[in-house]
Design a protein around this motif. Structure first.
Motif, short mmCIF file in Angstrom:
data_model
loop_
_atom_site.label_atom_id
_atom_site.label_comp_id
_atom_site.label_asym_id
_atom_site.label_seq_id
_atom_site.Cartn_x
_atom_site.Cartn_y
_atom_site.Cartn_z
N GLY A 99 0.84 -1.20 0.00
CA GLY A 99 0.00 0.00 0.00
C GLY A 99 0.87 1.24 0.00
N SER A 100 0.27 2.38 -0.35
CA SER A 100 1.07 3.60 -0.30
C SER A 100 1.28 4.02 1.14
N GLN A 101 0.46 3.48 2.04
CA GLN A 101 0.64 3.78 3.47
C GLN A 101 2.04 3.38 3.94
N LEU A 104 4.55 5.86 2.58
CA LEU A 104 4.57 7.15 3.30
C LEU A 104 5.30 6.99 4.63
N TYR A 125 -4.93 14.17 5.26
CA TYR A 125 -5.22 12.73 5.48
C TYR A 125 -4.83 12.36 6.91
N TYR A 174 3.83 17.85 2.51
CA TYR A 174 3.03 16.70 2.06
C TYR A 174 1.70 17.20 1.49
N VAL A 176 -1.84 16.00 -0.74
CA VAL A 176 -2.68 14.98 -1.39
C VAL A 176 -3.33 15.71 -2.58
N ASN A 181 -8.16 13.62 0.24
CA ASN A 181 -8.75 13.10 1.46
C ASN A 181 -8.35 14.11 2.54
N ALA A 217 -3.12 9.22 -4.27
CA ALA A 217 -3.92 8.01 -4.03
C ALA A 217 -5.21 7.95 -4.85
N TYR A 218 -5.85 9.10 -5.08
CA TYR A 218 -7.18 9.08 -5.73
C TYR A 218 -7.12 9.50 -7.19
N THR A 247 -0.91 4.39 -5.61
CA THR A 247 -1.45 3.13 -5.10
C THR A 247 -2.35 2.44 -6.12
N SER A 249 -4.51 0.33 -4.72
CA SER A 249 -5.61 -0.02 -3.80
C SER A 249 -6.94 0.55 -4.26
N LYS A 250 -6.95 1.85 -4.48
CA LYS A 250 -8.23 2.53 -4.75
C LYS A 250 -8.74 2.21 -6.15
N ARG A 257 -3.93 -4.35 -1.96
CA ARG A 257 -3.09 -3.45 -1.14
C ARG A 257 -1.65 -3.34 -1.62
N TYR A 339 -14.83 11.31 -1.52
CA TYR A 339 -15.33 12.15 -0.42
C TYR A 339 -15.95 13.46 -0.84
#
Ligand code: PLP
Length: 414
Positions: A99-101, A104, A125, A174, A176, A181, A217-218, A247, A249-250, A257, A339
C-alpha cells in the motif's frame, strides 16, 4: 515510541461502525464492494497458478524494490497518465510497497528525526498525521483552497520558520493532490509549480533539500469530465525534489493493497534499505496479479468500471445533500475520489465530542469529524465545524438514507 503513539482515530471509527449493525457508515474510506474485481482476479490468478513456470515465482519471495515487470509497468502507466512525459518516471526509481501507506511511513522514517517539521495541508489525510505524531515529528498546517494549498500562506509560514531558525528542521511538504482526502480538492499544476519553486527558494536557509511529497492516491478515480492534471514529477526541477506516492488499492482492489513510490536519490536508497528491514519485499503473488492486470488491459477496464460507479454514487449523494442538508451548509462536491466535504456555520461543532456527532451515532449514521484531519499546530485553532462524508462503500440506498438521517440531525442543531 510505543508510549508516545496515540490511538489512531481510524480504529475507533471502524469499531463504532462494527458495534452498531444498523449503522450506515459514511465515514469509511473503503472502496465500493460491489465493483471489486472478483472475476478479473480469479481469471488472472488462474493464469498465474496454471503452471509451475508461472506459479512458482509468484509464490516465492521477491526483491525488496519489487518485481521488475511491475516496476516497469508502473513507470510506463504513470508516463501515459502524464501525457508521455518521461522526465522522472523511471523504473529504477520506483519501489513497490504494501500500500502507499507503507511507502509514506518509510519515507518519513528516511527523511525525519524526532523534532523535525513537516508541512501539511490544513486539513489533511488523518492517518498521515498519525505517522507524524507517532514519530514525534511536528506538523504545520498550510491553508487549503479548492484548487490546492494557499501559496501565499505557505510563503508566510516558510518566512516565519526561517526567522525562528526552525527551517533547519523542515524536511518536507506533504500534499494529497487529487480529490484530496478529506476535502475532495485537486491541486492545479500552476500551484504545484509555485510550491516547488517556493520550497527551493528556502533550501539555502534550511541547509538541506525540502522535498515535496505528492500523494496521488485518488488520481485515477476521476469521474467528472475534466482532464487529468499532470503530477509535480513533470515539472522542471522536480527530478531531485519530488517524491510521488501512488497506489493500486483505490483504482483496483483495496484488499490487494499494493502501492508504489517514485523517489530521487539519496532518498530512494534510504527507503529501500528501510524496506529491507520492514519486510524485504511486498507480497509477490499480489505483484504478479497486478502486473498481469496492467499488461492485459484488465486494469484499465476495471478503472473505467469503478469510475462510472463512483460517478453514479456521487450524483446520488449530491442530490440527497441538496434535498436534506440545511442550505447554510457549504458542500465541496468533488469530481473524483471518495469524499465530499461539508462545512457547517462557523459556530457549530461537528467534532467528536459534539452533540451533532453523538446524535448522528444515536441515529445510526457515521461521518468523519473534520477536526480529526487537522494537525496539532498551536499557531491556529482547529476548526470543528466540518465533516467528511464518503460515498465509497455505502450502497446508493444507504447513501440516500444516511444523508437523510444526517440532514435530520443537522436541522435540529442548525
Ligand atoms: C490520501 C491517502 N493516501 C494513502 C492512503 C493509503 O492507501 P493504501 O495504503 O491502500 O495505498 C490512503 C487511504 O485511504 C489515503 O486516503
Amino acid at each position: 515510541m510505543g508510549h508516545r503513539t496515540a490511538p489512531p482515530p481510524i480504529s475507533w471509527l471502524i469499531k463504532a461502525a462494527l458495534s452498531r449493525p444498523k449503522l450506515i457508515s459514511l465515514a469509511a474510506g473503503f472502496t465500493d464492494n460491489a465493483t471489486l474485481p472478483v472475476d478479473f482476479s480469479r481469471k488472472l490468478l488462474n493464469e498465474i497458478l496454471r503452471s509451475p513456470k508461472t506459479g512458482q515465482p509468484a509464490l516465492q519471495y521477491g526483491t525488496t524494490a519489487g518485481e521488475e515487470p511491475l516496476r516497469h509497468l508502473t513507470a510506463s502507466h504513470l508516463q501515459k497518465l502524464d501525457g508521455g512525459h518521461d522526465r522522472a518516471h523511471a523504473p529504477e526509481r520506483t519501489i513497490i510497497t504494501g500500500g502507499s501507506q507503507q511507502f509514506l511511513y518509510m519515507t518519513l522514517e528516511a527523511l525525519c528525526d524526532e523534532g523535525d517539521t513537516v508541512l501539511v495541508e490544513d486539513p489533511t489525510y488523518f492517518v498521515f498525521l498519525g505517522i507524524l505524531q507517532s514519530h514525534g515529528i511536528k506538523a504545520r498546517g498550510v491553508k487549503l483552497e479548492r484548487d490546492g494549498v494557499d501559496v501565499a500562506h505557505l510563503k508566510t509560514i516558510l518566512e516565519r520558520l526561517k526567522k525562528s531558525g526552525e527551517i533547519r528542521r523542515l524536511k518536507a511538504l506533504y500534499l494529497v493532490t487529487y480529490f484530496q482526502n478529506p476535502t475532495g480538492a485537486t491541486t492545479t499544476l500552476v500551484k504545484k509549480r509555485a510550491v516547488l519553486k517556493l520550497l527551493k527558494k528556502f533550501e539555502r536557509a534550511a541547509g538541506h533539500p525540502i522535498y515535496l511529497i505528492e500523494d496521488a492516491a485518488y488520481r485515477e478515480l476521476r469521474f467528472d469530465h475534466g482532464a487529468d492534471v499532470p503530477t509535480a514529477l513533470t515539472l522542471p526541477g522536480a527530478k531531485n525534489r519530488v517524491i510521488y506516492a501512488g497506489t493500486y488499492s483505490k483504482p483496483f482492489a483495496t484488499g490487494v493493497r499494493v502501492g508504489f513510490g517514485i523517489l530521487p536519490e539519496p532518498v530512494y536508497t534510504a527507503v529501500l534499505r528501510i524496506k529491507g528491514n520492514h519486510d524485504f519485499g511486498t507480497a509477490n503473488l499480489l505483484q504478479h496479479l497486478l502486473a498481469r492486470a496492467l499488461a492485459s488491459g484488465v486494469y484499465d477496464r476495471q478503472v473505467a468500471k469503478v469510475r462510472k460507479n463512483y460517478a453514479r454514487k456521487a450524483a446520488v449523494m449530491k442530490r440527497a445533500l441538496a434535498e436534506h442538508f440545511p442550505a447554510n451548509v457549504e458542500i465541496w462536491a468533488a469530481g473524483g475520489g471518495l469524499y465530499f466535504w461539508a462545512r457547517l456555520p462557523k459556530n457549530i461543532s461537528a467534532g467528536v465530542k459534539s452533540k451533532i456527532f453523538q446524535a448522528a451515532l444515536k441515529n445510526d449514521v457515521l461521518y468523519v469529524p473534520g477536526e480529526l484531519c487537522y494537525a496539532d499546530d498551536s499557531s491556529r485553532r482547529k476548526p470543528a465545524n466540518e465533516m467528511r462524508i464518503s460515498f465509497g462503500s455505502a450502497s446508493e440506498k444507504n447513501i440516500r438514507e444516511g444523508i437523510q438521517r444526517l440532514g435530520a440531525v443537522l436541522r435540529k442543531f442548525i
